[in-house]
Design a protein around this motif. Structure first.
Motif, PDB file in Angstrom:
ATOM      1  N   SER A 165      44.072  35.178  29.469  1.00 35.92           N
ATOM      2  CA  SER A 165      44.042  33.848  30.081  1.00 35.92           C
ATOM      3  C   SER A 165      43.984  33.942  31.607  1.00 35.92           C
ATOM      4  N   VAL A 166      44.250  35.135  32.150  1.00 36.87           N
ATOM      5  CA  VAL A 166      44.276  35.329  33.601  1.00 36.87           C
ATOM      6  C   VAL A 166      43.120  36.210  34.074  1.00 36.87           C
ATOM      7  N   VAL A 167      42.938  37.345  33.431  1.00 38.52           N
ATOM      8  CA  VAL A 167      41.960  38.349  33.850  1.00 38.52           C
ATOM      9  C   VAL A 167      40.687  38.227  33.020  1.00 38.52           C
ATOM     10  N   LYS A 168      39.576  37.975  33.689  1.00 38.47           N
ATOM     11  CA  LYS A 168      38.292  37.902  32.994  1.00 38.47           C
ATOM     12  C   LYS A 168      37.729  39.299  32.760  1.00 38.47           C
ATOM     13  N   ASN A 169      37.866  40.164  33.777  1.00 45.10           N
ATOM     14  CA  ASN A 169      37.294  41.496  33.708  1.00 45.10           C
ATOM     15  C   ASN A 169      37.929  42.358  34.790  1.00 45.10           C
ATOM     16  N   PHE A 170      37.803  43.674  34.637  1.00 44.73           N
ATOM     17  CA  PHE A 170      38.209  44.558  35.723  1.00 44.73           C
ATOM     18  C   PHE A 170      37.297  45.764  35.770  1.00 44.73           C
ATOM     19  N   ILE A 171      37.153  46.300  36.983  1.00 39.62           N
ATOM     20  CA  ILE A 171      36.334  47.486  37.220  1.00 39.62           C
ATOM     21  C   ILE A 171      37.195  48.450  38.029  1.00 39.62           C
ATOM     22  N   TYR A 172      37.194  49.713  37.636  1.00 43.32           N
ATOM     23  CA  TYR A 172      37.947  50.726  38.372  1.00 43.32           C
ATOM     24  C   TYR A 172      36.977  51.731  38.965  1.00 43.32           C
ATOM     25  N   PHE A 173      37.170  52.009  40.249  1.00 42.57           N
ATOM     26  CA  PHE A 173      36.352  52.979  40.975  1.00 42.57           C
ATOM     27  C   PHE A 173      37.213  54.215  41.234  1.00 42.57           C
ATOM     28  N   PRO A 174      37.162  55.222  40.352  1.00 43.18           N
ATOM     29  CA  PRO A 174      38.082  56.357  40.461  1.00 43.18           C
ATOM     30  C   PRO A 174      37.936  57.158  41.751  1.00 43.18           C
ATOM     31  N   GLU A 175      36.735  57.217  42.308  1.00 43.64           N
ATOM     32  CA  GLU A 175      36.533  58.008  43.524  1.00 43.64           C
ATOM     33  C   GLU A 175      37.284  57.426  44.719  1.00 43.64           C
ATOM     34  N   THR A 176      37.537  56.127  44.708  1.00 51.60           N
ATOM     35  CA  THR A 176      38.267  55.481  45.807  1.00 51.60           C
ATOM     36  C   THR A 176      39.603  54.901  45.353  1.00 51.60           C
ATOM     37  N   GLU A 177      39.885  54.983  44.061  1.00 56.48           N
ATOM     38  CA  GLU A 177      41.102  54.414  43.455  1.00 56.48           C
ATOM     39  C   GLU A 177      41.239  52.923  43.757  1.00 56.48           C
ATOM     40  N   ILE A 178      40.116  52.223  43.705  1.00 56.03           N
ATOM     41  CA  ILE A 178      40.113  50.770  43.889  1.00 56.03           C
ATOM     42  C   ILE A 178      39.974  50.105  42.518  1.00 56.03           C
ATOM     43  N   LEU A 179      40.872  49.172  42.269  1.00 57.98           N
ATOM     44  CA  LEU A 179      40.820  48.354  41.058  1.00 57.98           C
ATOM     45  C   LEU A 179      40.331  46.972  41.455  1.00 57.98           C
ATOM     46  N   ARG A 180      39.211  46.563  40.906  1.00 56.51           N
ATOM     47  CA  ARG A 180      38.666  45.228  41.172  1.00 56.51           C
ATOM     48  C   ARG A 180      38.985  44.338  39.976  1.00 56.51           C
ATOM     49  N   ILE A 181      39.683  43.246  40.241  1.00 59.21           N
ATOM     50  CA  ILE A 181      40.047  42.282  39.206  1.00 59.21           C
ATOM     51  C   ILE A 181      39.201  41.034  39.391  1.00 59.21           C
ATOM     52  N   ILE A 182      38.548  40.621  38.322  1.00 65.81           N
ATOM     53  CA  ILE A 182      37.821  39.355  38.305  1.00 65.81           C
ATOM     54  C   ILE A 182      38.660  38.400  37.471  1.00 65.81           C
ATOM     55  N   TYR A 183      39.177  37.385  38.120  1.00 66.85           N
ATOM     56  CA  TYR A 183      40.046  36.423  37.441  1.00 66.85           C
ATOM     57  C   TYR A 183      39.219  35.376  36.702  1.00 66.85           C
ATOM     58  N   GLN A 184      39.848  34.735  35.730  1.00 63.53           N
ATOM     59  CA  GLN A 184      39.181  33.662  34.983  1.00 63.53           C
ATOM     60  C   GLN A 184      38.731  32.544  35.922  1.00 63.53           C
ATOM     61  N   SER A 185      39.446  32.353  37.018  1.00 64.14           N
ATOM     62  CA  SER A 185      39.113  31.307  37.994  1.00 64.14           C
ATOM     63  C   SER A 185      37.841  31.611  38.776  1.00 64.14           C
ATOM     64  N   GLY A 186      37.399  32.886  38.714  1.00 56.47           N
ATOM     65  CA  GLY A 186      36.233  33.305  39.487  1.00 56.47           C
ATOM     66  C   GLY A 186      36.607  34.089  40.732  1.00 56.47           C
ATOM     67  N   ALA A 187      37.883  34.067  41.114  1.00 54.13           N
ATOM     68  CA  ALA A 187      38.339  34.843  42.273  1.00 54.13           C
ATOM     69  C   ALA A 187      38.221  36.339  41.957  1.00 54.13           C
ATOM     70  N   VAL A 188      37.920  37.121  42.993  1.00 54.96           N
ATOM     71  CA  VAL A 188      37.786  38.570  42.847  1.00 54.96           C
ATOM     72  C   VAL A 188      38.664  39.242  43.899  1.00 54.96           C
TER      73      VAL A 188
END
Length: 69
Positions: free
Chosen positions: A8-31
């Protein structure tokens, strides 16, 4: 790692292991990008029954983040 899951909160997520960045795409559209998130946390996040609860209890308090969109 790229994962889509029912949440209900998280639409999707992408993890970039080389930089250890976690990108969260929320259901609201915020990233948001969360920085220096180690792979073991990502593995636990991927397995968590409630992505929103894990995000609020484990990731947000421990890792710096910035809004992308």
């Amino acid at each position: 790692m790229n994962s889509c899951m029912p949440s209900s909160v998280v639409k999707n997520f992408i993890y970039f292991p080389e930089t250890e960045i976690l990108r969260i795409i929320y259901q609201s559209g915020a990233v948001y990008d969360y920085f220096k998130v180690p792979p073991d946390i990502i593995e636990k996040f991927g397995k968590a029954k409630s992505k929103g609860q894990f995000l609020n209890k484990v990731i947000k308090p421990r890792f710096k983040y910035t809004k992308i969109e």
